[in-house]
Design an enzyme around this catalytic site. Structure first.
Site, PDB file in Angstrom:
ATOM      1  N   LEU A  41       0.877  -1.108  -0.059  1.00  0.00           N
ATOM      2  CA  LEU A  41       0.080   0.170  -0.051  1.00  0.00           C
ATOM      3  C   LEU A  41       1.154   1.327   0.017  1.00  0.00           C
ATOM      4  O   LEU A  41       2.048   1.172   0.809  1.00  0.00           O
ATOM      5  CB  LEU A  41      -0.835   0.104   1.189  1.00  0.00           C
ATOM      6  CG  LEU A  41      -2.308  -0.388   1.050  1.00  0.00           C
ATOM      7  CD1 LEU A  41      -2.826  -0.430   2.653  1.00  0.00           C
ATOM      8  CD2 LEU A  41      -3.274   0.264   0.105  1.00  0.00           C
ATOM      9  N   ASP A  42       0.440   2.270  -0.855  1.00  0.00           N
ATOM     10  CA  ASP A  42       1.392   3.543  -0.740  1.00  0.00           C
ATOM     11  C   ASP A  42       1.245   4.087   0.486  1.00  0.00           C
ATOM     12  O   ASP A  42       0.464   4.108   1.405  1.00  0.00           O
ATOM     13  CB  ASP A  42       0.960   4.541  -1.682  1.00  0.00           C
ATOM     14  CG  ASP A  42       1.026   4.047  -3.246  1.00  0.00           C
ATOM     15  OD1 ASP A  42       1.947   3.001  -3.405  1.00  0.00           O
ATOM     16  OD2 ASP A  42       0.305   4.425  -4.193  1.00  0.00           O
TER      17      ASP A  42
END
Length: 302
Positions: A41-42
């Site tokens: 996930l960023d």
């Protein structure tokens, strides 16, 4: 091995943390080095991160490719270098151009980006280019143009719309195949509408059958209490086969099983469960014969 057994942890990642930051924290809390995750996930994003501990890191291979669900905010009116809010603004739309964007045009743009589509990943992404991550090449000053690839957006819904003079914020829900970039959807929707677009916020709400509502906050995490044991995790991911003691012993020693009466799936993983209820491994049926895909150490399995 650490004090904790084998299993999965569902974490609600806070904003500002990298996925590796979360892994590092859980390693310390759980007392084991063997921690991995099923899909990055960023840092700007929040939401569900599925972690595998000890031998259950072997299950992650089968979760990485699962369908994902997100809710997020697409901001129309500006394109950025990273296709999200953390990048530098490349160009801004004039207020008049934004005001001219009709709701019907937004609906048409969303429809065009739904289904099986060809998508160019963001240049600042974890996609590898000649063995090096694209984002590392961008940071080194290289020009990166990634090829389009096929992804499936099975749902792309507009939840709400908020208009201001310099931006239109669209709250959206997206269900998509693994490898789909929501940032790229934001960029492409903005480009279609002629006003630019980027991702202003993102939350992952589901990975396969795992929902963020079951996830734990890092700040209050107690890994042993939160752990989904390997047997339970595998049973929720795959069909199950109950073994006899002899079959469990044979599988644990790498022997193939011959099962004439098996009517379950073939060519995909099946969770092999010992009479005690513990997970022996993942097997795959070809014809009447089952071969081992993954074995699980008996002393780790809860």
């Amino acid at each position: 091995m650490g004090m904790i057994g084998s299993g999965l942890l569902l974490i609600d990642k806070p904003g500002g943390w990298t996925s590796h930051d979360v892994v590092a924290r859980v390693r310390r809390l759980a007392g084991t080095r063997k921690v991995g995750h099923a899909g990055t996930l960023d840092p700007m994003a929040t939401g569900l991160l599925v972690l595998g501990l000890n031998s259950s890191t072997r299950l992650l291979t089968y979760i990485v490719g699962a369908e994902k669900e997100y809710v997020g905010t697409i901001r129309l009116g500006a394109a950025t270098t990273t296709d999200d809010i953390e990048g530098e603004i490349l160009e801004r739309a004039e207020p008049a151009a934004l005001a001219a964007v009709a709701e019907s045009s937004i609906a048409e743009g969303i429809a065009a980006l739904t289904g099986e589509i060809e998508q160019v990943p963001s240049a600042v992404s974890a996609v590898k280019v000649d063995g090096k991550r694209a984002y590392a090449r961008v940071r080194a000053g290289e020009e990166v143009v990634l090829p389009a690839r096929a992804v499936t957006v099975s749902a792309f819904r507009l939840l709400s719309e908020r208009r201001e003079q310099d931006a239109i914020d669209l709250e959206v829900r997206v269900v998509c195949s693994s490898g789909t970039y929501i940032r790229s959807l934001a960029r492409d929707l903005g480009a279609r509408l002629g006003v630019g677009g980027h991702l202003a916020a993102l939350r992952r709400t589901r990975v396969g059958g795992y929902d963020v509502r079951r996830a734990h906050e890092l700040a209050t995490l107690e890994p042993a209490a939160a752990l989904i044991p390997a047997t339970e995790a595998a049973s929720s991911l795959f069909e199950r086969l109950r073994l006899t003691e002899q079959q469990a012993t044979d599988l644990a020693h790498g022997k193939r099983l011959h099962l004439a009466g098996w009517e379950g799936p073939r060519g995909e993983p099946v969770a092999a469960i010992a009479p005690s209820g513990s997970l022996v491994g993942l097997i795959e049926f070809r014809g009447k014969e089952a071969r081992t895909l993954v074995n699980f150490p008996a002393d780790e399995i809860a």
